[in-house]
Design an enzyme around this catalytic site. Structure first.
Site, PDB file in Angstrom:
ATOM      1  N   SER A 424       0.827  -1.212   0.000  1.00  0.00           N
ATOM      2  CA  SER A 424       0.000   0.000   0.000  1.00  0.00           C
ATOM      3  C   SER A 424       0.859   1.258   0.000  1.00  0.00           C
ATOM      4  O   SER A 424       0.343   2.349  -0.135  1.00  0.00           O
ATOM      5  CB  SER A 424      -0.936  -0.001   1.211  1.00  0.00           C
ATOM      6  OG  SER A 424      -0.196  -0.226   2.388  1.00  0.00           O
ATOM      7  N   HIS A 445      -2.190  -3.330  -5.998  1.00  0.00           N
ATOM      8  CA  HIS A 445      -2.681  -2.883  -4.688  1.00  0.00           C
ATOM      9  C   HIS A 445      -4.198  -3.060  -4.587  1.00  0.00           C
ATOM     10  O   HIS A 445      -4.959  -2.374  -5.260  1.00  0.00           O
ATOM     11  CB  HIS A 445      -2.284  -1.410  -4.483  1.00  0.00           C
ATOM     12  CG  HIS A 445      -2.772  -0.846  -3.188  1.00  0.00           C
ATOM     13  ND1 HIS A 445      -3.121   0.474  -3.038  1.00  0.00           N
ATOM     14  CD2 HIS A 445      -2.973  -1.436  -1.982  1.00  0.00           C
ATOM     15  CE1 HIS A 445      -3.522   0.673  -1.796  1.00  0.00           C
ATOM     16  NE2 HIS A 445      -3.439  -0.460  -1.138  1.00  0.00           N
ATOM     17  N   GLU A 457      -5.144  -0.907  -7.876  1.00  0.00           N
ATOM     18  CA  GLU A 457      -4.154  -0.043  -8.518  1.00  0.00           C
ATOM     19  C   GLU A 457      -3.051  -0.947  -9.057  1.00  0.00           C
ATOM     20  O   GLU A 457      -2.510  -1.776  -8.317  1.00  0.00           O
ATOM     21  CB  GLU A 457      -3.557   0.935  -7.501  1.00  0.00           C
ATOM     22  CG  GLU A 457      -4.531   2.005  -7.037  1.00  0.00           C
ATOM     23  CD  GLU A 457      -3.924   2.937  -6.001  1.00  0.00           C
ATOM     24  OE1 GLU A 457      -3.976   4.156  -6.216  1.00  0.00           O
ATOM     25  OE2 GLU A 457      -3.412   2.451  -4.966  1.00  0.00           O
ATOM     26  N   ASN A 495      -4.213   6.121  -1.650  1.00  0.00           N
ATOM     27  CA  ASN A 495      -3.768   6.446  -0.291  1.00  0.00           C
ATOM     28  C   ASN A 495      -3.200   7.855  -0.196  1.00  0.00           C
ATOM     29  O   ASN A 495      -3.288   8.506   0.843  1.00  0.00           O
ATOM     30  CB  ASN A 495      -2.721   5.434   0.193  1.00  0.00           C
ATOM     31  CG  ASN A 495      -3.390   4.148   0.654  1.00  0.00           C
ATOM     32  OD1 ASN A 495      -4.572   4.140   0.980  1.00  0.00           O
ATOM     33  ND2 ASN A 495      -2.645   3.062   0.684  1.00  0.00           N
TER      34      ASN A 495
END
Length: 705
Positions: A424, A445, A457, A495
């Site tokens: 992440s 991800h 992702e 994120n």
């Protein structure tokens, strides 16, 4: 010349079979030009004086009619144009409903939106038992309502109490559910679908279905008034007024039941026209087009290799979920490796529970569950890994450990085996730093819970080959995921835009804003859960690992508020250990803030800001960071940024994503807001250069062609 989508075949027993097969398209969708074709084909059938009736069936292998062509609605410039489309659809359905002989819809595959409205205009509906068969009116998910008579026919067929929830949620029904509700008359194996429909035609015109006593009682004025009042209250509490289509559906259904079918159809067409022009529908349609386009993209120029076997390293929450979507959705054999058998068993348990729920809901038989479970095996060593085409690593966020995994996979697997890291925050280039074959290393991800979250992702680093990228995107799609390709920069995209948003919520908390007040502000804005509850769900410890990496890469604007450290030191990790910002009792729905947090943070909880001010602070931080990501080419297009935010963190779909929302507000407005917040709260609100440039040049992020 327009090719015909409707073909008539007259049988010797005088039953006409109309096959719907839109030329050159994978799915049947209804287009405006089909109105004349339908009229012509029915006219041709009626010339047979001995005509017993008609069966409507699809020529496609896996869909009946998947709905109306959305681009046709998108091309409408005014509410009047969209209303005219709805009225045309209503006329077609009314002409079918008024035929003097029976018309039966033989349904296999998707029968959605306008497809179901067409079926509802028929005398009877027979559908196949196949798992592909789904029926529903999902227009609300595009900010619309059923516009070809669906709001009027469905309540009369199955009762308003059953019909309203279907239209308000856009929920799709499987074959047996549809029969139980009375949406279809019979459910049969696909092999005998056509002959069952023909037999139904030969029974002649059917009498109107009599509703059960409970539904008939609800037709009384007082009961109906109470039912609509309840539906409005429940809808308002779920939508917070952000989805106008839901309210219009309730109004239009009510008009039809109280003032008659003609008034109902008029209200439906008018509402359809107005909703089609609403910013909410435009945003939701843009997401529909974006996700459809992403499903077709390969991620690069190269051909994808066929992935036949998958390996998963780590049997924790993420590893178990990844194994599950690989085996259940993609149908691939999966081998799990964990350092102990308890980890392997945990991963197996994840899939067993998901499949057992399907058995309980009768979506699968016990034998089918066992068959799917047999695809997943596991152990504590690399036995069974020698033939894996792709290995997904889901171990702890520790660079040395992940580098060790790369080296072990290179030792035990094939030369072409792709190594995909579910990290992440760690740069993929660092994970691949010691690799013998760095071209095979990529980031993949996932979001938690893996079986529910639609986004992944895909993160190539500088040395990742085009084949590796295309093959990974293809696998993600097979797993049922929407993949966005993002650059190998700390935090990637999702994120990175999420961290400043959550940090700002924490700062509001440290200023004394109550936990539930902050969360309610963002739910009212349109997020599915508030930022503090989200942090509890993801894990406070997980958040605390990502933020220092982002701060190191991008500076002080990512600095975590003190609240993180204080809360973590007390062993609070969130829902996973039952201790976070909320109290976790036995009843999962009854979540209350843990008021001892205020003592811990030495704050007095008093709401000083209103909900709109809290939402503005958190959302503006996210929008500013999203623009930076686009400017730095972390994401390739505004479209990818919108899909990433909506599918990855629940950015309000009715706003279309950060970039659609920026265009709606205008770059200059966002710039002024950020400058005002900067004066009030500090440097972290400094607008980025790309936003200043967009404001100066009055540029939109989506350039209309």
């Amino acid at each position: 010349m327009e090719q015909n989508a409707f073909h008539l075949q007259m049988r010797l027993d005088h039953v006409g079979i109309i096959t719907i097969d839109v030329p050159g398209e994978k799915m049947n969708t209804l287009k405006a030009e089909f109105a004349a074709q339908i009229a012509a084909i029915i006219g041709e059938a009626r010339r047979n004086k001995q005509l017993a009736g008609l069966v409507l069936i699809s020529g496609k292998s896996d869909n009946f009619i998947a709905g109306a062509d959305i681009s046709m609605i998108d091309r409408c410039q005014t509410a009047q144009e969209a209303e005219a489309l709805a009225r045309q659809g209503q006329e077609v359905m009314a002409s079918i409903a008024a035929l003097p002989f029976p018309v039966v819809a033989a349904i296999h595959g998707a029968c959605l939106g306008g497809g179901l409205e067409l079926a509802l205009a028929c005398d009877a509906r027979i559908c196949s038992l196949d798992d592909k068969t789904r029926l529903g009116l999902p227009e609300v998910q595009l900010g619309l309502l059923p516009g070809s008579g669906g709001t009027q026919r469905l309540p009369r067929l199955i009762g308003v109490q059953q019909a309203l929830p279907l239209m308000l949620t856009g929920k799709t029904l499987r074959a047996k559910q549809a029969r139980k509700l009375g949406v279809v008359d019979d459910v049969v194996p696909q092999a005998i679908l056509l002959e069952t429909a023909i037999a139904r035609v030969k029974q002649g015109k059917s009498k109107q279905r009599i509703l059960p006593m409970r539904d008939r009682l609800l037709q009384g004025p007082l009961a109906r008034q109470a039912l609509f009042a309840l539906a409005k209250r429940q809808t308002e509490s779920k939508t917070h007024g952000n989805y106008p289509a839901a309210k219009r559906i309730i109004d239009v259904v009510r008009i039809g039941l109280e003032q008659g079918s003609r008034a109902g159809h008029d209200a439906e067409a008018q509402a359809f026209g107005e909703l089609a022009m609403s910013p909410q529908s435009a945003a939701l349609r843009s997401l529909f087009f974006a996700s459809t386009a992403l499903k077709k993209e390969r991620g690069g120029e190269a051909e994808a290799r066929v992935i036949q076997r998958v390996g998963v390293l780590g049997g924790g929450l993420m590893g178990g979920g990844i194994a599950s979507v690989s085996a259940i959705n993609a149908g691939l054999p999966v081998r799990i490796k964990d350092i102990n058998l308890a980890g392997v068993n945990h991963a197996l348990q994840t899939s067993w529970e998901l499949l057992s729920n399907k058995v309980k809901r009768r979506h699968l038989s016990a034998a089918q569950r066992d068959q799917q479970m047999a695809r997943i095996t596991g152990g504590t060593d690399y036995q069974g890994f020698s033939q894996r085409d792709l290995v997904i690593e889901a171990v702890f966020e520790d660079l040395a450990l992940k580098q060790q995994m790369v080296s072990e996979v290179e030792e035990h697997c094939l030369p072409h085996t792709i190594f995909a890291s579910n990290t992440s925050s760690l740069p993929i280039a660092h994970i691949a730093a010691n690799a013998q074959r760095p071209e095979n290393v990529i980031g993949l991800h996932y979001f938690s819970p893996v079986d529910k979250m639609p986004l992944v992702e895909v993160i190539p680093h500088a040395a990742t080959s085009e084949h590796t990228l295309a093959s990974t995107v293809a696998l993600a799609r097979k797993q049922g995921k929407t993949a966005i390709v993002v650059a190998d920069k700390p935090g990637f995209y999702v994120n990175r835009i999420l961290a400043p948003y959550i940090n700002e919520a924490m700062r509001c908390l440290l200023e004394g804003e109550p936990i539930d007040h902050i969360d309610r502000a963002l739910v009212k804005f349109g997020f599915p859960v508030g930022p503090i509850q989200l942090l509890d769900e993801v894990g406070i410890d997980v958040g605390s690992k990502i933020i220092p990496i982002l701060q190191q890469a991008y500076g002080e604007r990512f600095a975590a508020p003190d609240a993180f450290d204080v809360v973590l030191k007390e062993g609070r990790k969130g829902r996973k250990n039952g201790k976070g910002f909320y109290l976790y009792g036995t009843d999962r729905r009854q979540k209350k803030p843990d008021t001892s947090i205020y003592t811990l943070l030495k704050v007095k909880a008093v709401a000083k800001l209103d909900e709109a001010q809290i939402a503005e602070r958190c959302v503006m931080m996210m929008l500013n960071e999203a623009v930076r990501c686009l400017d730095e080419q972390v994401i390739r297009l505004p479209r990818d940024g919108d899909i990433g935010a909506v599918f990855g963190i629940g950015f309000p779909p009715f706003l279309g994503g950060p970039f659609r929302y920026l265009d709606q507000l205008g770059a200059a407005h966002v710039l002024n807001t950020l400058n005002r917040l900067k004066q009030q709260y500090g440097e972290r609100f400094t607008p980025c250069e790309a936003l200043e440039k967009a404001a100066q040049q009055q540029q939109k992020f989506y350039i209309s062609l």
